[in-house]
Scaffold this motif. Structure first.
Motif, short mmCIF file in Angstrom:
data_model
loop_
_atom_site.label_atom_id
_atom_site.label_comp_id
_atom_site.label_asym_id
_atom_site.label_seq_id
_atom_site.Cartn_x
_atom_site.Cartn_y
_atom_site.Cartn_z
N THR A 189 -5.80 -24.19 16.53
CA THR A 189 -5.49 -25.49 17.11
C THR A 189 -4.79 -25.29 18.45
OG1 THR A 189 -3.35 -25.62 15.98
CG2 THR A 189 -5.26 -26.60 14.87
N VAL A 190 -4.98 -26.26 19.36
CA VAL A 190 -4.22 -26.31 20.61
C VAL A 190 -3.31 -27.52 20.51
CG1 VAL A 190 -4.33 -26.55 23.12
CG2 VAL A 190 -6.06 -25.20 21.91
N THR A 191 -2.00 -27.28 20.59
CA THR A 191 -1.02 -28.34 20.35
C THR A 191 -0.23 -28.65 21.62
OG1 THR A 191 0.72 -26.77 19.67
CG2 THR A 191 -0.79 -27.59 17.97
N ARG A 192 0.37 -29.87 21.60
CA ARG A 192 1.25 -30.29 22.68
C ARG A 192 2.55 -30.80 22.05
NH1 ARG A 192 -0.37 -35.49 26.14
NH2 ARG A 192 -0.44 -36.33 24.01
N SER A 193 3.66 -30.35 22.62
CA SER A 193 4.98 -30.82 22.18
C SER A 193 5.76 -31.28 23.39
CB SER A 193 5.73 -29.72 21.42
OG SER A 193 5.89 -28.58 22.24
N PRO A 194 6.69 -32.24 23.24
CA PRO A 194 7.44 -32.76 24.39
C PRO A 194 8.27 -31.69 25.09
CG PRO A 194 7.66 -34.21 22.50
CD PRO A 194 7.01 -32.97 22.01
N GLY A 195 8.63 -30.65 24.41
CA GLY A 195 9.41 -29.58 25.00
C GLY A 195 9.70 -28.53 23.96
N GLU A 198 11.40 -29.66 20.68
CA GLU A 198 11.64 -31.10 20.74
C GLU A 198 10.48 -31.85 20.10
OE1 GLU A 198 12.35 -32.42 24.68
OE2 GLU A 198 13.90 -30.92 25.11
N GLY A 199 10.74 -32.49 19.01
CA GLY A 199 9.74 -33.33 18.37
C GLY A 199 8.65 -32.54 17.68
N GLN A 200 7.76 -33.28 17.04
CA GLN A 200 6.65 -32.68 16.31
C GLN A 200 5.47 -32.44 17.26
OE1 GLN A 200 5.40 -34.96 12.95
NE2 GLN A 200 4.00 -33.37 12.16
N ALA A 201 4.83 -31.28 17.08
CA ALA A 201 3.70 -30.93 17.94
C ALA A 201 2.49 -31.81 17.60
CB ALA A 201 3.36 -29.47 17.78
N GLU A 202 1.78 -32.20 18.64
CA GLU A 202 0.56 -33.01 18.48
C GLU A 202 -0.66 -32.11 18.69
OE1 GLU A 202 -1.82 -36.67 20.76
OE2 GLU A 202 0.14 -35.95 21.49
N VAL A 203 -1.61 -32.20 17.76
CA VAL A 203 -2.83 -31.39 17.86
C VAL A 203 -3.79 -32.05 18.84
CG1 VAL A 203 -4.80 -30.46 16.61
CG2 VAL A 203 -2.56 -30.52 15.51
N LEU A 204 -4.12 -31.32 19.90
CA LEU A 204 -5.08 -31.82 20.89
C LEU A 204 -6.50 -31.34 20.58
CD1 LEU A 204 -3.02 -31.28 24.18
CD2 LEU A 204 -3.19 -33.34 22.77
N LEU A 205 -6.64 -30.09 20.20
CA LEU A 205 -7.96 -29.51 19.92
C LEU A 205 -7.89 -28.77 18.59
CD1 LEU A 205 -8.78 -28.03 23.45
CD2 LEU A 205 -9.75 -30.10 22.47
N ARG A 206 -8.97 -28.84 17.84
CA ARG A 206 -9.06 -28.13 16.57
C ARG A 206 -10.43 -27.48 16.47
NH1 ARG A 206 -6.14 -29.04 11.96
NH2 ARG A 206 -5.50 -31.09 12.78
N CYS A 207 -10.46 -26.22 16.04
CA CYS A 207 -11.72 -25.48 15.94
C CYS A 207 -11.73 -24.71 14.63
CB CYS A 207 -11.87 -24.52 17.12
SG CYS A 207 -13.50 -23.79 17.27
N VAL A 235 4.65 -28.85 26.45
CA VAL A 235 4.44 -27.43 26.16
C VAL A 235 3.14 -27.30 25.37
CG1 VAL A 235 5.33 -25.38 25.01
CG2 VAL A 235 6.91 -26.94 26.16
N ILE A 236 2.22 -26.46 25.88
CA ILE A 236 0.91 -26.25 25.26
C ILE A 236 0.91 -24.89 24.58
CG2 ILE A 236 -1.57 -26.22 25.65
CD1 ILE A 236 -0.22 -28.89 26.31
N LYS A 237 0.42 -24.85 23.31
CA LYS A 237 0.32 -23.61 22.57
C LYS A 237 -1.00 -23.54 21.82
CE LYS A 237 5.17 -22.47 21.58
NZ LYS A 237 6.16 -22.21 20.49
N LEU A 238 -1.44 -22.32 21.54
CA LEU A 238 -2.60 -22.08 20.68
C LEU A 238 -2.09 -21.40 19.41
CD1 LEU A 238 -6.12 -20.91 21.64
CD2 LEU A 238 -4.96 -19.79 19.73
N LEU A 239 -2.39 -21.98 18.25
CA LEU A 239 -1.90 -21.47 16.97
C LEU A 239 -3.08 -21.20 16.05
CD1 LEU A 239 1.02 -24.03 16.40
CD2 LEU A 239 1.18 -21.71 17.37
N ILE A 240 -3.01 -20.07 15.34
CA ILE A 240 -4.01 -19.72 14.32
C ILE A 240 -3.33 -19.85 12.96
CG2 ILE A 240 -5.57 -17.92 13.47
CD1 ILE A 240 -5.49 -16.73 16.31
#
Length: 261
Positions: A189-195, A198-207, A235-240
């Motif tokens: 997944t590629v996620t976005r968090s406010p910082g 800070e806060g819960q990460a939002e999933v932008l992309l899922r594969c 803040v953008i991250k890629l998580l497996i």
């Protein structure tokens, strides 16, 4: 008396016939003469027309006499000798414009149209390739630390596993991971968090990708991409979501990128 009258009649017939023959001959001669005269006049007319055509072709339309036209043509010929033909002026013989003259001409065009082009701003781009892997047993996930393969602009900042957005706007986000794991399903997944934190990460992309059970056949890549509106500080991250995930770390197999539109 009867015999004498018949003799006179017989004698008068040849005279009438001779007069008719002579008249016919004279008429024929007159017609032939007329045809000859008409032919001569036609020849004269043709010659006169040809002469007039030659004179008109060599005279200017407004020239009243041959003397005036010849004088005008002589002046024109002298001017043509002084002025080089247009065909001799080629592109190579023209002087090259200086950069200053080109800039001045460009400014004049922009001023005349009322539009002045602003200098184009470079588009912010980052293309990241894997640097290292780290796993968390508590979160049951694997994270990739990135290094910049291509970087341009100041809208994005790369720090290890995260990308911080320095300028808000529309962004193209794309990601790919080549999995070599025998787990029946792999993905990221590629996620976005406010910082950070800070806060819960939002999933932008899922594969998600199904994987073969054998190690020899376990080679599947998973690609995802889309356009999103990001805010400054995101803040953008890629998580497996697998611990100790086995992936291909080659730059052409696993990567992450953002482009500011």
């Amino acid at each position: 008396m009867a015999s004498s009258s018949r003799r006179n009649t017989v004698e008068g017939r040849p005279a009438v016939s001779s007069w008719l023959a002579a008249g016919t001959l004279m008429l024929a001669l007159a017609c032939l003469l007329g045809l000859v005269v008409l032919g001569q006049r036609l020849v004269i007319l043709q010659e006169e027309l040809e002469r007039m055509r030659r004179e008109l072709s060599t005279m200017m339309p407004c020239a009243p006499t041959n003397n005036e036209s010849s004088g005008i043509f002589a002046k024109v010929q002298r001017m043509e000798e002084l002025i080089p033909p247009l065909a001799t002026v080629t592109e190579d013989s023209r002087p090259d414009p200086s950069p200053q003259s080109l800039d001045l001409a460009r400014e004049k065009r922009e001023t005349g149209t009322g539009k002045k082009q602003s200098p184009k701003k470079k588009r912010s781009v980052v293309h990241l390739v894997p640097a290292s892997l780290s796993s968390s047993d508590e979160k049951d996930q694997t994270e990739i630390a990135w290094k910049a393969f291509l970087s341009q602009g100041n809208a994005l900042e790369v720090k290890g596993k995260a990308i911080t957005v320095e300028e808000g706007g529309l962004y193209l986000i794309y990601s790919q991971v080549l999995y070599r794991d025998t787990t029946f399903v792999m993905g990221h997944t590629v996620t976005r968090s406010p910082g950070p934190g800070e806060g819960q990460a939002e999933v932008l992309l899922r594969c998600i990708q199904s994987m073969p059970p054998s190690e020899e056949m376990a080679h599947n890549s998973c690609y995802s991409g889309g356009v999103f509106k990001l805010h400054k500080g995101d803040v953008i991250k890629l998580l497996i979501p697998r611990v100790n995930a086995y992936i291909d770390m080659s730059p052409n197999a696993t990567f992450l990128g953002l482009v500011k539109l």
